[in-house]
Design a protein around this motif. Structure first.
Motif, PDB file in Angstrom:
ATOM      1  N   GLU A 154      85.361 -19.621  96.147  1.00  0.00           N
ATOM      2  CA  GLU A 154      85.626 -18.825  94.912  1.00  0.00           C
ATOM      3  C   GLU A 154      86.369 -19.531  93.970  1.00  0.00           C
ATOM      4  O   GLU A 154      86.023 -19.617  92.702  1.00  0.00           O
ATOM      5  N   ILE A 155      87.375 -20.038  94.394  1.00  0.00           N
ATOM      6  CA  ILE A 155      88.577 -20.706  93.511  1.00  0.00           C
ATOM      7  C   ILE A 155      87.758 -21.989  92.824  1.00  0.00           C
ATOM      8  O   ILE A 155      87.800 -22.222  91.727  1.00  0.00           O
ATOM      9  N   LEU A 156      87.050 -22.680  93.483  1.00  0.00           N
ATOM     10  CA  LEU A 156      86.328 -23.836  93.090  1.00  0.00           C
ATOM     11  C   LEU A 156      85.282 -23.306  92.094  1.00  0.00           C
ATOM     12  O   LEU A 156      85.113 -24.021  90.921  1.00  0.00           O
ATOM     13  N   ARG A 157      84.391 -22.259  92.442  1.00  0.00           N
ATOM     14  CA  ARG A 157      83.508 -21.728  91.322  1.00  0.00           C
ATOM     15  C   ARG A 157      83.905 -21.726  90.220  1.00  0.00           C
ATOM     16  O   ARG A 157      83.340 -21.475  89.172  1.00  0.00           O
ATOM     17  N   THR A 158      85.097 -20.768  90.017  1.00  0.00           N
ATOM     18  CA  THR A 158      85.791 -20.248  88.844  1.00  0.00           C
ATOM     19  C   THR A 158      86.921 -21.129  88.168  1.00  0.00           C
ATOM     20  O   THR A 158      87.318 -20.692  87.137  1.00  0.00           O
ATOM     21  N   ALA A 159      87.376 -22.296  88.845  1.00  0.00           N
ATOM     22  CA  ALA A 159      88.365 -22.949  88.312  1.00  0.00           C
ATOM     23  C   ALA A 159      88.114 -23.524  86.901  1.00  0.00           C
ATOM     24  O   ALA A 159      87.168 -23.880  86.488  1.00  0.00           O
ATOM     25  N   PRO A 160      89.032 -23.536  85.955  1.00  0.00           N
ATOM     26  CA  PRO A 160      88.844 -23.835  84.812  1.00  0.00           C
ATOM     27  C   PRO A 160      88.687 -25.402  84.367  1.00  0.00           C
ATOM     28  O   PRO A 160      88.709 -25.988  83.356  1.00  0.00           O
ATOM     29  N   ALA A 161      88.943 -25.947  85.582  1.00  0.00           N
ATOM     30  CA  ALA A 161      89.293 -27.678  85.405  1.00  0.00           C
ATOM     31  C   ALA A 161      87.783 -28.130  85.083  1.00  0.00           C
ATOM     32  O   ALA A 161      86.823 -27.483  85.282  1.00  0.00           O
ATOM     33  N   ASP A 162      87.838 -29.489  84.626  1.00  0.00           N
ATOM     34  CA  ASP A 162      86.636 -30.222  83.925  1.00  0.00           C
ATOM     35  C   ASP A 162      85.594 -30.249  85.086  1.00  0.00           C
ATOM     36  O   ASP A 162      84.299 -29.670  84.877  1.00  0.00           O
ATOM     37  N   SER A 163      86.038 -30.582  86.342  1.00  0.00           N
ATOM     38  CA  SER A 163      84.917 -30.874  87.406  1.00  0.00           C
ATOM     39  C   SER A 163      85.581 -30.561  88.586  1.00  0.00           C
ATOM     40  O   SER A 163      86.652 -31.538  89.231  1.00  0.00           O
ATOM     41  N   ARG A 164      85.075 -29.720  89.581  1.00  0.00           N
ATOM     42  CA  ARG A 164      85.604 -29.660  90.809  1.00  0.00           C
ATOM     43  C   ARG A 164      84.362 -30.058  91.979  1.00  0.00           C
ATOM     44  O   ARG A 164      84.560 -29.732  93.128  1.00  0.00           O
ATOM     45  N   GLU A 165      83.269 -30.746  91.266  1.00  0.00           N
ATOM     46  CA  GLU A 165      82.512 -31.271  92.438  1.00  0.00           C
ATOM     47  C   GLU A 165      82.885 -31.999  93.345  1.00  0.00           C
ATOM     48  O   GLU A 165      82.538 -31.839  94.661  1.00  0.00           O
ATOM     49  N   ARG A 166      83.581 -33.082  93.151  1.00  0.00           N
ATOM     50  CA  ARG A 166      84.191 -33.845  94.291  1.00  0.00           C
ATOM     51  C   ARG A 166      84.853 -32.941  95.274  1.00  0.00           C
ATOM     52  O   ARG A 166      84.683 -33.377  96.433  1.00  0.00           O
ATOM     53  N   GLU A 167      85.745 -32.159  94.986  1.00  0.00           N
ATOM     54  CA  GLU A 167      86.478 -31.361  95.689  1.00  0.00           C
ATOM     55  C   GLU A 167      85.755 -30.379  96.744  1.00  0.00           C
ATOM     56  O   GLU A 167      85.716 -30.328  98.058  1.00  0.00           O
ATOM     57  N   ARG A 168      84.513 -29.929  96.031  1.00  0.00           N
ATOM     58  CA  ARG A 168      83.691 -28.925  96.632  1.00  0.00           C
ATOM     59  C   ARG A 168      82.929 -30.088  97.788  1.00  0.00           C
ATOM     60  O   ARG A 168      82.748 -29.284  99.070  1.00  0.00           O
ATOM     61  N   ASP A 169      82.449 -31.080  97.324  1.00  0.00           N
ATOM     62  CA  ASP A 169      81.716 -32.170  98.355  1.00  0.00           C
ATOM     63  C   ASP A 169      82.681 -32.495  99.370  1.00  0.00           C
ATOM     64  O   ASP A 169      82.237 -32.507 100.674  1.00  0.00           O
ATOM     65  N   GLU A 170      83.819 -32.605  99.280  1.00  0.00           N
ATOM     66  CA  GLU A 170      84.844 -33.097 100.020  1.00  0.00           C
ATOM     67  C   GLU A 170      85.059 -31.935 101.294  1.00  0.00           C
ATOM     68  O   GLU A 170      85.143 -32.062 102.721  1.00  0.00           O
ATOM     69  N   ALA A 171      84.980 -30.747 100.832  1.00  0.00           N
ATOM     70  CA  ALA A 171      85.221 -29.631 101.518  1.00  0.00           C
ATOM     71  C   ALA A 171      84.099 -29.406 102.492  1.00  0.00           C
ATOM     72  O   ALA A 171      84.081 -29.014 103.805  1.00  0.00           O
ATOM     73  N   VAL A 172      82.799 -29.445 101.915  1.00  0.00           N
ATOM     74  CA  VAL A 172      81.670 -29.414 102.698  1.00  0.00           C
ATOM     75  C   VAL A 172      81.945 -30.520 103.701  1.00  0.00           C
ATOM     76  O   VAL A 172      81.313 -30.088 104.860  1.00  0.00           O
ATOM     77  N   GLY A 173      82.054 -31.901 103.660  1.00  0.00           N
ATOM     78  CA  GLY A 173      82.260 -32.757 104.443  1.00  0.00           C
ATOM     79  C   GLY A 173      83.134 -32.600 105.566  1.00  0.00           C
ATOM     80  O   GLY A 173      82.850 -32.771 106.827  1.00  0.00           O
ATOM     81  N   LEU A 174      84.128 -31.898 105.255  1.00  0.00           N
ATOM     82  CA  LEU A 174      85.210 -31.558 106.275  1.00  0.00           C
ATOM     83  C   LEU A 174      84.511 -30.543 107.106  1.00  0.00           C
ATOM     84  O   LEU A 174      84.948 -30.661 108.317  1.00  0.00           O
ATOM     85  N   VAL A 175      84.097 -29.464 106.609  1.00  0.00           N
ATOM     86  CA  VAL A 175      83.294 -28.376 107.480  1.00  0.00           C
ATOM     87  C   VAL A 175      82.417 -29.305 108.551  1.00  0.00           C
ATOM     88  O   VAL A 175      82.419 -28.907 109.666  1.00  0.00           O
ATOM     89  N   ARG A 176      81.520 -29.823 108.013  1.00  0.00           N
ATOM     90  CA  ARG A 176      80.519 -30.568 108.844  1.00  0.00           C
ATOM     91  C   ARG A 176      81.355 -31.406 110.130  1.00  0.00           C
ATOM     92  O   ARG A 176      80.658 -31.576 110.952  1.00  0.00           O
ATOM     93  N   GLU A 177      82.279 -32.125 109.690  1.00  0.00           N
ATOM     94  CA  GLU A 177      82.883 -33.014 110.672  1.00  0.00           C
ATOM     95  C   GLU A 177      83.642 -32.342 111.636  1.00  0.00           C
ATOM     96  O   GLU A 177      83.701 -32.407 112.666  1.00  0.00           O
ATOM     97  N   ALA A 178      84.063 -31.148 111.138  1.00  0.00           N
ATOM     98  CA  ALA A 178      84.942 -30.228 112.278  1.00  0.00           C
ATOM     99  C   ALA A 178      84.033 -29.683 112.989  1.00  0.00           C
ATOM    100  O   ALA A 178      84.288 -29.518 114.280  1.00  0.00           O
ATOM    101  N   GLU A 179      83.023 -29.132 112.824  1.00  0.00           N
ATOM    102  CA  GLU A 179      82.067 -28.375 113.486  1.00  0.00           C
ATOM    103  C   GLU A 179      81.405 -29.565 114.418  1.00  0.00           C
ATOM    104  O   GLU A 179      81.174 -29.443 115.857  1.00  0.00           O
ATOM    105  N   ARG A 180      81.241 -30.880 114.183  1.00  0.00           N
ATOM    106  CA  ARG A 180      80.700 -31.862 114.927  1.00  0.00           C
ATOM    107  C   ARG A 180      81.617 -32.028 116.019  1.00  0.00           C
ATOM    108  O   ARG A 180      81.455 -32.282 117.253  1.00  0.00           O
ATOM    109  N   ARG A 181      82.732 -32.162 115.625  1.00  0.00           N
ATOM    110  CA  ARG A 181      84.035 -32.409 116.697  1.00  0.00           C
ATOM    111  C   ARG A 181      84.187 -31.373 117.550  1.00  0.00           C
ATOM    112  O   ARG A 181      84.617 -31.434 118.741  1.00  0.00           O
ATOM    113  N   ALA A 182      84.063 -30.025 117.196  1.00  0.00           N
ATOM    114  CA  ALA A 182      83.981 -28.965 117.999  1.00  0.00           C
ATOM    115  C   ALA A 182      83.019 -29.041 118.773  1.00  0.00           C
ATOM    116  O   ALA A 182      83.040 -28.161 119.879  1.00  0.00           O
TER     117      ALA A 182
END
Length: 109
Positions: free
Chosen positions: A79-107
């Motif tokens: 939600e913070i990424l979706r509504t953040a007034p910054a120029d672009s949060r795409e990289r941060e979103r993509d990194e977060a998705v990668g973190l989730v997938r990696e943690a799920e794999r490790r689990a």
């Protein structure tokens, strides 16, 4: 506004798998992976929302609470990424998705 549906879906999938996991699997490390991920996502959200604010750490509330902690932290970040007034949060979103997938794999879920 930034599309965060992929992040929300990844967080929900991992949280649902944690909820469905047997206690033995949670205790063997799946819950620890989920908690560490929840903490990482929460810190990312805090840095965006309050760059100079104090950092708060999600407490360890036990193996049966980690799925909900992950869901809350992940959806807050989305939600913070979706509504953040910054120029672009795409990289941060993509990194977060990668973190989730990696943690799920490790689990192992």
């Amino acid at each position: 506004m930034l599309d965060t549906s992929e992040l929300n879906a990844a967080v929900e999938r991992f949280a649902d798998r944690l909820r469905a996991a047997p206690q033995s699997r949670l205790q063997r490390g799946a819950a620890a992976e989920g908690l560490e991920l929840a903490r990482q996502l929460a810190l990312r959200a805090q840095r965006i929302e309050e760059p100079d604010g104090p950092r708060r750490v999600i407490p360890d509330a036990g193996v049966f609470a980690v799925a909900d902690q992950l869901a809350v932290a992940g959806h807050d970040l989305a939600e913070i990424l979706r509504t953040a007034p910054a120029d672009s949060r795409e990289r941060e979103r993509d990194e977060a998705v990668g973190l989730v997938r990696e943690a799920e794999r490790r689990a192992g879920l």
